[in-house]
Enzyme design. Structure first.
Site, PDB file in Angstrom:
ATOM      1  CE  LYS A 217      -3.808  -2.313   2.367  1.00 20.96           C
ATOM      2  NZ  LYS A 217      -4.785  -2.279   3.476  1.00 20.96           N
ATOM      3  NE  ARG A 282     -13.920  -5.306   3.933  1.00 18.68           N
ATOM      4  CZ  ARG A 282     -12.775  -5.011   3.349  1.00 18.68           C
ATOM      5  NH1 ARG A 282     -11.984  -4.085   3.872  1.00 18.68           N
ATOM      6  NH2 ARG A 282     -12.399  -5.619   2.239  1.00 18.68           N
ATOM      7  NE  ARG A 284     -15.316  -3.317   0.662  1.00 17.30           N
ATOM      8  CZ  ARG A 284     -14.020  -3.294   0.387  1.00 17.30           C
ATOM      9  NH1 ARG A 284     -13.557  -3.958  -0.654  1.00 17.30           N
ATOM     10  NH2 ARG A 284     -13.173  -2.638   1.144  1.00 17.30           N
ATOM     11  CE  LYS A 299      -9.333  -6.859   4.004  1.00 20.08           C
ATOM     12  NZ  LYS A 299      -8.542  -5.612   3.853  1.00 20.08           N
ATOM     13  CE  LYS A 312     -11.384  -9.183   0.104  1.00 23.02           C
ATOM     14  NZ  LYS A 312     -11.448  -7.884  -0.593  1.00 23.02           N
ATOM     15  CD  GLU A 444      -5.707  -1.653  -0.991  1.00 21.61           C
ATOM     16  OE1 GLU A 444      -5.825  -2.855  -1.311  1.00 21.61           O
ATOM     17  OE2 GLU A 444      -6.463  -1.075  -0.202  1.00 21.61           O
ATOM     18  CE  LYS A 476      -9.321   2.176   1.642  1.00 18.12           C
ATOM     19  NZ  LYS A 476      -8.525   0.972   1.290  1.00 18.12           N
TER      20      LYS A 476
END
Length: 787
Positions: A217, A282, A284, A299, A312, A444, A476
């Site tokens: 990243k 999360r 999404r 993850k 993931k 990324e 993030k």
């Protein structure tokens, strides 16, 4: 380099009459002086400075309006021209592809290589135009922000709030050219592959449930975003999930809701410390708030020593079922009931998704996970369809928003997400404490390469260029949680101190957008010469390299091309490693500040007044200069170890003049900065082996002491003293080894960033043993009557 000089050296020939007249506006702000009175006629200098009047303010605003209209008109006309050129190229490419498709098997008639080369040159020229327009816009926007800041500072009149409205009325800086970039990417890919682009599922990744990638990243300054996109699209096409429809802004929007326990913050600390098995959960979705498909993702971090890779995994669920699923009212079997009936997905894949759903639901209910943070960004992905070996994504307009119901404020309520916002960046309706707007884009680079396989050469050049700043393991979720909950989070990620540092770098190599027919490339760098450069709504944009067409620039670029060598493979140092091997110089300012400008202005003001104030400032200036040179001389003669020079790759130049800007950071009061520490099982064993070695050494010394005391012909005073000395050394080394072992073990277990090597222990032990041997020899010789 000051901004005025930067503006002059960055002028693009096509736009040279349309830039903001920065120097003229700055001269208009220079104060006028009254005629000196008779009492001061004999003194050197001018009279009293005149006050800034309403008439002066009106004249300045009128000139600003003229400059704004000039820049806005040029930007609008050029944008329309680029749009028409893209439409024309699109028609030409379609015609060539149609002729190619009509060619029968074995026929030689059709588009020639020269036609494709001309089309590629045409598209490269349009890409260079988009790049130049973006630089023109960025530089002018910076100029307006700087001159307004200088106006408010020098005159005391506040123009910034008023002129912000005028800028919104003529928003020449708002275009992000994403739609043009998507079209150019598709056309360039067709031409580059000579009418045979890679076919496959454009939604690669959307249908994957679990995948492993090697991801690095980087941060990208807003000044470099458009240039970076244009460079990448020449190698990888923009990944479009639905090629049958026109590109819309919401197509690139991605939103995630992160879960955690707001009391213990288990998931935050686990991901921050990178403990084995640390998870992130999360929800999404892609696009706007009306999207029905929601992905539940987990993850899982795996340490390298386990032999596994971080994974993931995710499964899809309808938006109307999310609340019931996360509350445990809807069981995983019911979620996948329809998928089993349809039979479109293999039973094995459905079983894996159901197992994942059970584990996620159990964790949420058992550990009290709730929505705490939202991340929103617009993603531009570059990837060959159905080929995930190389995937690059650039996330812009990154924003973190609170989703919790803490502090007595209802945000999401009983729902799994708050509904008072959507994808309407910059979410101006939210209070400042609920939102964190990240100042950079996040790049990324995701690679799926075989063991020993090198990444493509152009990627190596890209990540070594001035356009990106490496930030390993940036998250993030971690950044959003740390910034949005300052009263509840005390352990901060290691990149937090870097947020106050300008990440822009001077150009390091011949890398950038190249216009066909020119050896020089459009490159960009930045300098900062004004104070308050950390304002969130402002950023400076400059292009420090002279444009193509300059004889001096052309010869310099040609020389760079002649001297440049390709990146060698193997274990040669890359650009980041070369910079890390260079000696630090804390006195080198990568970006100059406004302090020097203010000092020069103050000295000029004192020169006009004359008399003792002028001489005082001159003396202070020379005294400061003498002090700086004295310190430099002392540093030069200081006998400190010099670092070994490391070999460099041919042609790669270090930043600036071979110096690196370095700063010391200190965590805020009551908080700690977590520094990543890699811990493997062999580290524990190494600490244990070291302790056993010390223990063995202590036993040997203790054995010597016992031998001297018990196995002599007769116990004497000398043998007793020698045995005592050896015994003390043995006991001290034993206690020291136990203390060091406990300290290291606890530090390893807590992943503390300490120095694990023993700097003084062995030397002290050897010294004590030497003294004991010398004492033994002295007393033995004395006992035998030698002296």
């Amino acid at each position: 380099m000051k901004f005025g000089e930067q503006l002059r050296t960055s002028t693009i020939k096509e736009y040279q009459w349309y830039y903001i007249a920065y120097d003229e506006l700055k001269n208009q702000l220079k104060p006028a002086y009254e005629e000196p009175s008779s009492s001061s006629a004999g003194r050197k200098g001018k009279g009293k400075k005149k006050e800034w009047t309403e008439e002066d303010e009106g004249a300045f605003i009128n000139r600003m309006e003229q400059e704004l209209d000039k820049v806005h008109t040029k930007q609008k006309v050029k944008a329309i021209e680029i749009g028409r050129r893209i439409a024309s190229s699109e028609k030409e490419v379609s015609d060539v592809v149609a002729r190619l498709d009509q060619r029968g098997p074995g026929e030689t008639d059709g588009p020639t290589e020269e036609e494709f080369m001309m089309l590629e040159e045409d598209l490269s020229d349009i890409i260079a135009d988009v790049h130049d327009l973006a630089k023109f816009v960025q530089l002018n926007y910076t100029g307006f922000q700087k001159i307004i800041k200088k106006h408010d500072k020098q005159t005391g009149w506040h123009l910034k709030p008023v002129f912000a409205t005028r800028l919104k009325a003529k928003p020449f800086f708002k275009d992000n050219y994403d739609a043009d970039i998507v079209k150019l990417s598709r056309l360039y890919d067709i031409v580059r592959t000579r009418g045979n682009p890679v076919k496959g599922d454009s939604a690669a990744g959307g249908s994957q449930s679990a995948f492993i990638r090697n991801t690095t990243k980087y941060w990208v300054h807003p000044d470099n975003i458009t240039e970076l996109k244009l460079i990448i699209l020449k190698h990888l096409p923009v990944l479009v999930f639905n090629a049958s429809k026109e590109f819309e802004a919401k197509d690139s929007a991605i939103t995630s809701i992160y879960y955690d326990n707001p009391e213990t913050w288990d998931l935050y600390e686990g991901r921050l410390k990178k403990t084995e098995g640390a998870e992130a959960i999360r929800l999404r979705w892609y696009g706007g708030m009306d999207t029905e498909q929601i992905f539940v993702e987990r993850k899982t971090h795996r340490e390298d020593w386990t032999g596994e890779k971080s994974v993931k995994a995710r499964f899809g669920i309808k938006e109307k079922n999310v609340n019931a699923f996360m509350k445990g009212e809807l069981l995983p079997a019911a979620v996948f009931e329809k998928a089993r009936k349809d039979g479109k997905k293999p039973e094995k894949a459905i079983a894996e998704d159901e197992r994942l759903a059970k584990e996620v639901q159990y964790s949420v209910l058992k550990k009290g996970y709730k929505p705490v943070c939202r991340s929103f960004y617009n993603r531009t992905a570059f990837q060959l369809p159905a080929d995930a070996r190389v995937r690059i994504s650039l996330d812009t307009e990154l924003t973190m928003v609170r989703e919790d119901n803490l502090d007595g404020k209802i945000r999401s309520g009983d729902n799994w997400r708050r509904m008072d916002i959507g994808i309407d960046y910059p979410f101006s309706q939210l209070p400042a404490e609920d939102i964190e707007r990240f100042p950079y884009a996040v790049l990324e680079v995701k690679l799926q390469t075989q063991v020993g396989q090198e990444p493509p050469e152009w990627i190596r050049e890209l990540i070594a260029s001035h356009l990106v700043e490496a930030v390993p393991k940036f998250s993030k979720f971690i950044h959003g949680t740390a910034t949005l909950f300052p009263d509840r989070i005390n352990l901060l990620p290691f990149w937090m101190p870097q947020m106050g540092v300008d990440i822009r770098k001077p150009v390091t190599q011949h890398f950038g957008i190249q216009r066909p027919g020119h050896s020089a490339q459009s490159l960009s760098t930045s300098d900062d010469d004004d104070d308050d450069s950390g304002d969130e709504e402002e950023y400076e944009s400059q292009d420090s390299t002279p444009r193509a067409g300059s004889a001096e620039n052309g010869s310099r670029q040609d020389r760079d091309l002649r001297n440049r060598q390709d990146f060698p493979g193997g274990n040669n140092l890359d650009i980041e490693e070369q910079l890390a091997a260079m000696p630090l110089n804390e006195d080198y300012p990568l970006y100059d500040s406004d302090d020097e400008d203010e000092e020069e202005n103050a000295l000029e003001e004192a020169r006009r007044v004359g008399g003792w104030p002028y001489y005082t400032k001159v003396l202070k200036k020379h005294a400061k200069l003498v002090g700086q040179r004295t310190l430099t001389a002392l540093h030069a003669i200081n006998p400190v170890p010099k670092p070994t020079s490391m070999p460099r790759n041919g042609g790669i130049q270090p930043l600036g003049n071979g110096h690196i800007e370095s700063r010391r950071f200190k965590a805020p009061k009551g908080k700690k900065i977590h520094v990543p520490v890699r811990v493997e099982p062999k580290v524990y064993f190494a600490a244990e082996r070291t302790f056993l070695s010390w223990l063995e050494f202590s036993i040997y010394i203790g054995t010597i002491a016992a031998t001297l005391l018990n196995f002599g012909s007769k116990p004497t005073k000398a043998s007793f003293i020698a045995a005592g000395a050896f015994s003390i050394v043995a006991i001290l080394s034993l206690l020291y080894s136990v203390g060091i072992y406990l300290y290291r073990s606890n530090s390893i277990r807590a992943r503390k960033a300490i120095k694990y090597h023993d700097k003084y222990g062995p030397s002290v032990l050897c010294g004590a043993l030497f003294v004991a041997v010398v004492l033994n020899g002295v007393f033995e010789l004395k006992e035998r009557g030698y002296f």
